[in-house]
Design an enzyme around this catalytic site. Structure first.
Site: not given
Ligand code: 4NP
Length: 149
Positions: A3, A6, A8-10, A119
């Site tokens: 993301c 690195n 939040c999402r990934s 995001d």
């Protein structure tokens, strides 16, 4: 799993997939990174840690790092969370082999639709629950597709 930050999402994608393959007879190496370097060395966002924990997954061993060109050599598949991450990674590709490794992760669950994992950084906790659910589904599809192949 890549993301922007690195944090939040990934890290969620990384933690969920790692949790699911644990116990299966798979020697997959799973990792995550961000296209940006601002958060390098940091723990995942507390909201990502919390939603993962609520689902029984501990992601506190993760530390943010920036995606690097050598990752094309270390991994067979590189999943981007959104089109911006996808384009940023593809720009680093050295050849067609590198380029061919890059995928949008939600095309696993919604083939050909080029959907993004939104995001959640500037939003509330709902955003993190949504991200978790999207990644839970996508990682199931990844395992279904690759486990038997
Ligand atoms: P991520 O979320 O890409 O899912 O880790 C973000 C984290 C930090 C920032 C943006 C997005 N930031 O601007 O610092």
């Amino acid at each position: 799993m890549v993301c922007l930050g690195n944090i939040c999402r990934s890290p969620l994608a990384h933690g969920i997939l790692q949790y699911k393959v644990y116990g299966l007879d798979l020697d997959w190496k799973i990792d995550s990174a961000g296209t940006g370097s601002w958060h390098a060395g940091e723990l995942p966002d507390p909201r990502s840690i919390a939603i993962a924990k609520a689902k029984g997954i501990d992601i506190t061993d993760q530390r943010a790092r920036q995606f690097k060109v050598e990752d094309f050599d270390r991994f067979d598949l590189i999943y981007a969370m959104d089109a911006s991450n996808y384009n940023d990674i593809r720009r680093l590709a050295r050849n067609e082999t590198d380029e061919g490794k890059v995928r949008l992760i939600l095309n696993e669950s919604y083939p050909g639709e080029n959907r993004r994992v939104p995001d959640p950084y500037y939003g509330g906790n709902d955003g993190f629950e949504n991200v978790y659910n999207l990644l839970d589904e996508a990682t199931d599809r990844i395992i279904e597709r690759l486990h038997s192949s």
